[in-house]
Design a protein around this motif. Structure first.
Motif, PDB file in Angstrom:
ATOM      1  N   TYR A 106       4.183   6.873  -1.135  1.00 18.83           N
ATOM      2  CA  TYR A 106       3.245   6.143  -1.993  1.00 18.83           C
ATOM      3  C   TYR A 106       3.583   4.657  -2.080  1.00 18.83           C
ATOM      4  O   TYR A 106       2.704   3.806  -1.823  1.00 18.83           O
ATOM      5  CB  TYR A 106       3.225   6.771  -3.388  1.00 18.83           C
ATOM      6  N   PRO A 107       4.806   4.287  -2.466  1.00 20.98           N
ATOM      7  CA  PRO A 107       5.096   2.844  -2.545  1.00 20.98           C
ATOM      8  C   PRO A 107       5.079   2.148  -1.192  1.00 20.98           C
ATOM      9  O   PRO A 107       4.681   0.980  -1.100  1.00 20.98           O
ATOM     10  CB  PRO A 107       6.498   2.800  -3.174  1.00 20.98           C
ATOM     11  N   LEU A 108       5.471   2.847  -0.140  1.00 20.07           N
ATOM     12  CA  LEU A 108       5.470   2.230   1.186  1.00 20.07           C
ATOM     13  C   LEU A 108       4.049   1.893   1.629  1.00 20.07           C
ATOM     14  O   LEU A 108       3.784   0.779   2.102  1.00 20.07           O
ATOM     15  CB  LEU A 108       6.131   3.177   2.197  1.00 20.07           C
ATOM     16  N   GLU A 109       3.142   2.827   1.464  1.00 18.11           N
ATOM     17  CA  GLU A 109       1.760   2.562   1.875  1.00 18.11           C
ATOM     18  C   GLU A 109       1.109   1.525   0.984  1.00 18.11           C
ATOM     19  O   GLU A 109       0.376   0.647   1.460  1.00 18.11           O
ATOM     20  CB  GLU A 109       0.949   3.864   1.844  1.00 18.11           C
ATOM     21  N   ALA A 110       1.357   1.582  -0.328  1.00 17.18           N
ATOM     22  CA  ALA A 110       0.750   0.619  -1.246  1.00 17.18           C
ATOM     23  C   ALA A 110       1.218  -0.802  -0.937  1.00 17.18           C
ATOM     24  O   ALA A 110       0.408  -1.744  -0.895  1.00 17.18           O
ATOM     25  CB  ALA A 110       1.095   0.998  -2.685  1.00 17.18           C
ATOM     26  N   ALA A 111       2.521  -0.980  -0.713  1.00 14.41           N
ATOM     27  CA  ALA A 111       3.058  -2.319  -0.466  1.00 14.41           C
ATOM     28  C   ALA A 111       2.542  -2.900   0.841  1.00 14.41           C
ATOM     29  O   ALA A 111       2.115  -4.069   0.904  1.00 14.41           O
ATOM     30  CB  ALA A 111       4.581  -2.261  -0.453  1.00 14.41           C
ATOM     31  N   THR A 112       2.567  -2.114   1.900  1.00 12.92           N
ATOM     32  CA  THR A 112       2.142  -2.638   3.207  1.00 12.92           C
ATOM     33  C   THR A 112       0.636  -2.883   3.245  1.00 12.92           C
ATOM     34  O   THR A 112       0.188  -3.879   3.828  1.00 12.92           O
ATOM     35  CB  THR A 112       2.545  -1.660   4.315  1.00 12.92           C
ATOM     36  N   CYS A 113      -0.140  -2.016   2.629  1.00 11.91           N
ATOM     37  CA  CYS A 113      -1.598  -2.218   2.613  1.00 11.91           C
ATOM     38  C   CYS A 113      -1.978  -3.463   1.819  1.00 11.91           C
ATOM     39  O   CYS A 113      -2.905  -4.191   2.191  1.00 11.91           O
ATOM     40  CB  CYS A 113      -2.294  -0.994   2.015  1.00 11.91           C
ATOM     41  N   ALA A 114      -1.276  -3.710   0.708  1.00 12.80           N
ATOM     42  CA  ALA A 114      -1.595  -4.878  -0.112  1.00 12.80           C
ATOM     43  C   ALA A 114      -1.464  -6.170   0.682  1.00 12.80           C
ATOM     44  O   ALA A 114      -2.239  -7.118   0.483  1.00 12.80           O
ATOM     45  CB  ALA A 114      -0.681  -4.915  -1.342  1.00 12.80           C
ATOM     46  N   VAL A 115      -0.509  -6.218   1.608  1.00 11.04           N
ATOM     47  CA  VAL A 115      -0.288  -7.440   2.383  1.00 11.04           C
ATOM     48  C   VAL A 115      -1.153  -7.477   3.636  1.00 11.04           C
ATOM     49  O   VAL A 115      -1.812  -8.481   3.922  1.00 11.04           O
ATOM     50  CB  VAL A 115       1.207  -7.568   2.766  1.00 11.04           C
ATOM     51  N   ILE A 116      -1.170  -6.394   4.395  1.00  3.31           N
ATOM     52  CA  ILE A 116      -1.816  -6.429   5.709  1.00  3.31           C
ATOM     53  C   ILE A 116      -3.331  -6.367   5.621  1.00  3.31           C
ATOM     54  O   ILE A 116      -4.038  -6.868   6.495  1.00  3.31           O
ATOM     55  CB  ILE A 116      -1.279  -5.268   6.593  1.00  3.31           C
ATOM     56  N   PHE A 117      -3.872  -5.766   4.552  1.00  5.00           N
ATOM     57  CA  PHE A 117      -5.322  -5.577   4.465  1.00  5.00           C
ATOM     58  C   PHE A 117      -5.983  -6.402   3.369  1.00  5.00           C
ATOM     59  O   PHE A 117      -7.145  -6.800   3.519  1.00  5.00           O
ATOM     60  CB  PHE A 117      -5.658  -4.100   4.214  1.00  5.00           C
ATOM     61  N   PHE A 118      -5.291  -6.654   2.248  1.00  4.25           N
ATOM     62  CA  PHE A 118      -5.985  -7.120   1.049  1.00  4.25           C
ATOM     63  C   PHE A 118      -5.533  -8.483   0.546  1.00  4.25           C
ATOM     64  O   PHE A 118      -5.757  -8.814  -0.614  1.00  4.25           O
ATOM     65  CB  PHE A 118      -5.839  -6.076  -0.066  1.00  4.25           C
ATOM     66  N   GLY A 119      -4.891  -9.290   1.380  1.00  6.29           N
ATOM     67  CA  GLY A 119      -4.609 -10.669   1.022  1.00  6.29           C
ATOM     68  C   GLY A 119      -3.479 -10.866   0.039  1.00  6.29           C
ATOM     69  O   GLY A 119      -3.405 -11.923  -0.606  1.00  6.29           O
ATOM     70  N   GLY A 120      -2.596  -9.912  -0.109  1.00  8.64           N
ATOM     71  CA  GLY A 120      -1.474 -10.064  -1.022  1.00  8.64           C
ATOM     72  C   GLY A 120      -0.283 -10.713  -0.354  1.00  8.64           C
ATOM     73  O   GLY A 120      -0.218 -10.837   0.875  1.00  8.64           O
ATOM     74  N   ASP A 121       0.690 -11.145  -1.177  1.00 13.80           N
ATOM     75  CA  ASP A 121       1.939 -11.675  -0.643  1.00 13.80           C
ATOM     76  C   ASP A 121       3.053 -10.690  -0.969  1.00 13.80           C
ATOM     77  O   ASP A 121       2.813  -9.570  -1.401  1.00 13.80           O
ATOM     78  CB  ASP A 121       2.220 -13.070  -1.198  1.00 13.80           C
ATOM     79  N   TRP A 122       4.307 -11.129  -0.767  1.00 12.18           N
ATOM     80  CA  TRP A 122       5.419 -10.193  -0.956  1.00 12.18           C
ATOM     81  C   TRP A 122       5.613  -9.834  -2.428  1.00 12.18           C
ATOM     82  O   TRP A 122       6.089  -8.732  -2.739  1.00 12.18           O
ATOM     83  CB  TRP A 122       6.694 -10.796  -0.380  1.00 12.18           C
ATOM     84  N   THR A 123       5.250 -10.723  -3.325  1.00  9.22           N
ATOM     85  CA  THR A 123       5.291 -10.364  -4.746  1.00  9.22           C
ATOM     86  C   THR A 123       4.297  -9.254  -5.050  1.00  9.22           C
ATOM     87  O   THR A 123       4.614  -8.280  -5.756  1.00  9.22           O
ATOM     88  CB  THR A 123       4.984 -11.595  -5.615  1.00  9.22           C
ATOM     89  N   ASP A 124       3.096  -9.407  -4.512  1.00 12.53           N
ATOM     90  CA  ASP A 124       2.086  -8.361  -4.694  1.00 12.53           C
ATOM     91  C   ASP A 124       2.537  -7.050  -4.061  1.00 12.53           C
ATOM     92  O   ASP A 124       2.239  -5.965  -4.581  1.00 12.53           O
ATOM     93  CB  ASP A 124       0.757  -8.806  -4.083  1.00 12.53           C
ATOM     94  N   ALA A 125       3.257  -7.147  -2.945  1.00 14.06           N
ATOM     95  CA  ALA A 125       3.755  -5.931  -2.305  1.00 14.06           C
ATOM     96  C   ALA A 125       4.728  -5.202  -3.222  1.00 14.06           C
ATOM     97  O   ALA A 125       4.697  -3.968  -3.342  1.00 14.06           O
ATOM     98  CB  ALA A 125       4.432  -6.280  -0.976  1.00 14.06           C
ATOM     99  N   LEU A 139      -6.185  -2.285  -4.778  1.00 17.81           N
ATOM    100  CA  LEU A 139      -6.688  -1.697  -3.540  1.00 17.81           C
ATOM    101  C   LEU A 139      -5.556  -1.117  -2.704  1.00 17.81           C
ATOM    102  O   LEU A 139      -5.727  -0.088  -2.051  1.00 17.81           O
ATOM    103  CB  LEU A 139      -7.453  -2.751  -2.740  1.00 17.81           C
ATOM    104  N   GLY A 140      -4.389  -1.758  -2.724  1.00 18.72           N
ATOM    105  CA  GLY A 140      -3.251  -1.228  -1.979  1.00 18.72           C
ATOM    106  C   GLY A 140      -2.776   0.101  -2.523  1.00 18.72           C
ATOM    107  O   GLY A 140      -2.470   1.028  -1.761  1.00 18.72           O
ATOM    108  N   VAL A 141      -2.723   0.237  -3.850  1.00 19.02           N
ATOM    109  CA  VAL A 141      -2.272   1.485  -4.458  1.00 19.02           C
ATOM    110  C   VAL A 141      -3.304   2.589  -4.267  1.00 19.02           C
ATOM    111  O   VAL A 141      -2.976   3.720  -3.884  1.00 19.02           O
ATOM    112  CB  VAL A 141      -1.978   1.274  -5.954  1.00 19.02           C
ATOM    113  N   LEU A 142      -4.560   2.273  -4.520  1.00 14.61           N
ATOM    114  CA  LEU A 142      -5.611   3.292  -4.464  1.00 14.61           C
ATOM    115  C   LEU A 142      -6.038   3.629  -3.045  1.00 14.61           C
ATOM    116  O   LEU A 142      -6.820   4.558  -2.845  1.00 14.61           O
ATOM    117  CB  LEU A 142      -6.827   2.820  -5.276  1.00 14.61           C
TER     118      LEU A 142
END
Length: 653
Positions: A158-177, A235-238
């Motif tokens: 769960y945390p691995l997919e949420a963190a990577t998706c937040a950055v690679i797909f949804f415009g987040g940075d490492w803090t958001d990850a 979006l990364g979590v969901l």
């Protein structure tokens, strides 16, 4: 070797079937024999487990049709979104199943292979049913797969997919990850708790997961000094819970003529996504004084230019690995899934970059990029499956003694040695199945017994194995069947589909996007500037046109899958016609060549959508099957049997 072995007379225990199925099997056994009855039970179990594992319904129907034609079973079926119906003997008996989805690429592949092995005559009906039961109980899954298959081991995904998706797909940075990882872990724990309680609590998963995500994300936004991009976190979590694949498959089913199933699936995934989105906004409202402003604060969004960093592809592969874990893909075969996912993503990404400047006022660049990406993924999956199947032939042929020890060329010997070494290596690491290594270690014993049986001067008259050795042999026989392409392709489709776009559409309904303000000069009639200005407020078309973009992406992906499968069918037909005379090696006899050609044809027929039958003929062009009492056909009343696979009662239609 299986033809030389005298197997133990082990029968499948019918009492392990659901009660309604036991009654139907009992009636069919009396009327048409045990094999006919158990084959129908096998078909129902195959369809139910493939459906549960998120196998495409159109392809499941092809597998059922081959079983039906092979064994002359007088049955029809309806594969709905959740409910499945099976009728046998012109509707005399009817079974209902309620089968919820649960991503499972490994079970997709195994259950399809079991069905293929039964159709091809490599195992009998009792062995097939027993193999299904063992598969269900995890006896054919590696220890590493069992760890990620269920909780608590599944929580690491769960945390691995949420963190990577937040950055690679949804415009987040490492803090958001980091925020997404924390929220993803909390969401996973919530789902685990609800699943562990009882079936009644499962209905609350979506809304409580959404609320949890909103609370955790809102707290970090409120108290963290670094700006947090809430849309990327949510979006990364969901992303784990979005059924974006269902959206694309729904459109594909509509295009293929399955209108009712496609429309229901289309609406169901939209409502499910809305529940998740609404729940997250409720959670944000609990901890925020101004949820609208917090959600629309873009000061922390789009801080990383993915085109300018070297780690874009490695991060995507890490995200894809988490998706493979979510889909319960065997870890030892991750390299296959990652290869297909990378092909689809990179073709889509590069095509979009190439066309973006030429189509800045329309969505043709998006449609083309997604369609071409889907076609590339299908062709790559089919090509990889073909390569793996052909290379696996050497290993399977040697271990199952389909060829002699000296029948391979140097290339064949090299491939076999590499395959055997790979089995031992992955087993030592705990990634592969120990059963494969144990069967490999059985080879000297099997070859010795086979030599003794073929030696006329030896007293051996038969080969008998222990129950465990028989299980290992049957597993090797089933594993030697061709790969299920859809089980390989489905995680890639999941990474390409627009589940997040559905959520963006609902978020825009809850938090209407702000208008774009523009200061303009006031001019007089001849165009001269008066020195006055006014503020023009216009709708944000990019934000409000999400539904249009959603339809463009989903439809283009669905059509890309169809075009890819059609193109693959054409290429396969041409290759068979052009190179058919050369598709052999010196070690193959004429019968082996014909057998392999027939198996390839059946495989292409199972895995293609181009020739999906419009209606299943209840008789399959055959008369009544051999009956112990032909007169029972005339007067038996219709019996409706009704139960779901989870032993929950469902109302009969």
């Amino acid at each position: 070797i299986r033809q030389q072995i005298t197997f133990n007379d082990r029968k499948f225990d019918v009492k392990t079937l659901p009660i309604d199925m036991q009654r139907v099997v009992d009636h069919l056994t009396k009327d048409f024999g045990e094999e006919y009855a158990l084959t129908f039970a096998f078909m129902v179990r195959t369809a139910s487990e493939l459906h549960r594992a998120w196998h495409m319904t159109l392809l499941t129907s092809k597998i059922l049709q081959q079983l039906k034609d092979r064994f002359k079973i007088r049955t029809t079926w309806e594969l709905g979104v959740i409910k499945l119906k099976f009728r046998v003997e012109d509707g005399r008996y009817e079974l209902h199943r309620k089968v919820p989805y649960d991503y499972d690429s490994e079970f997709q592949d195994l259950y399809a292979k079991i069905a293929v092995a039964l159709v091809d005559g490599h195992i009998d009906i009792h062995q097939a049913l027993i193999f299904q039961s063992n598969t269900k109980h995890g006896k054919h899954t590696a220890a590493s797969g069992l760890f990620l298959r269920d909780y608590p081991g599944r929580l690491i995904l769960y945390p691995l997919e949420a963190a990577t998706c937040a950055v690679i797909f949804f415009g987040g940075d490492w803090t958001d990850a980091g925020v997404a990882a924390a929220a993803g872990l909390c969401a996973g724990i919530v789902e685990w708790c609800l699943v562990s309680l009882n079936n009644n609590a499962k209905i609350l998963i979506d809304v409580l997961v959404g609320i949890t995500t909103g609370i955790v994300g809102g707290l970090f936004y409120r108290y963290l000094e670094t700006p947090t991009c809430l849309p990327s976190v949510f979006l990364g979590v969901l992303y784990w819970f979005f059924y974006g694949t269902a959206f694309v498959i729904g459109i594909l089913e509509i295009v293929a003529g399955e209108l009712e199933t496609g429309v229901i699936r289309f609406m169901a995934v939209a409502v499910k996504t809305f529940v998740l989105s609404l729940g997250s906004t409720w959670g944000l409202q609990i901890v925020s004084n101004s949820p609208l402003d917090d959600f629309q604060d873009e000061s922390g969004c789009n801080q990383i230019d993915l085109d300018a960093v070297w780690w874009r592809i490695p991060l995507y592969l890490l995200c894809s690995a988490s998706a493979l874990g979510q889909y319960r893909f065997p870890i030892v075969h991750y390299w296959r899934g990652l290869a297909i996912q990378l092909v689809g993503y990179e073709v889509q990404y590069q095509m979009f970059k190439e066309l973006a400047n030429k189509h800045d006022r329309d969505l043709l660049d998006t449609a083309t990029a997604n369609g071409v990406g889907a076609v590339a993924a299908v062709l790559a999956a089919c090509l990889l499956s073909w390569i793996v199947d052909n290379l696996s032939y050497y290993y399977s042929a040697r271990t199952l003694m389909r060829v002699g020890d000296d029948d391979f060329s140097k290339f064949g010997e090299c491939v076999y040695s590499i395959s055997a070494g790979w089995v031992r290596f992955t087993t030592c690491l705990g990634l592969g199945r120990r059963d494969e290594r144990n069967f490999l270690e059985m080879q000297p014993k099997l070859r010795q017994m086979s030599s003794e049986l073929e030696d006329p001067t030896n007293a051996r008259s038969e080969i008998r194995l222990t129950e465990e050795e028989e299980r290992l042999l049957k597993q090797a026989v089933v594993s030697a069947e061709p790969l299920n392409v859809w089980s390989l392709l489905m995680p890639t489709v999941y990474q390409l589909v627009p589940g997040s776009l559905i959520a963006r559409m609902w978020y825009n309904s809850i938090f209407p996007p702000p208008y774009i303000a523009e200061e303009l000069s006031v001019t007089n009639g001849n165009g001269t500037d008066t020195g006055f200005t006014y503020i023009s407020w216009t709708p944000n078309q990019a934000q409000e046109g999400v539904f249009s973009a959603l339809m463009v992406i989903a439809a283009s992906l669905a059509l890309g899958l169809l075009l890819g499968m059609g193109l693959q069918s054409v290429i396969a037909a041409l290759m068979r016609r052009i190179f058919g005379c050369c598709d052999s090696m010196s070690s193959m006899t004429a019968s082996t060549k014909n057998l392999r050609a027939d198996l390839r044809y059946k495989r292409d027929d199972r895995q293609g959508l181009m020739n999906t039958p419009e209606d299943e003929d209840p008789d399959s062009g055959e008369l009544l099957p051999e009956s112990k009492d032909a007169e029972v056909e005339q007067s038996l009343p219709k019996v409706s049997e009704n139960a779901d696979d989870e032993k929950e009662s469902v109302a009969s239609a």
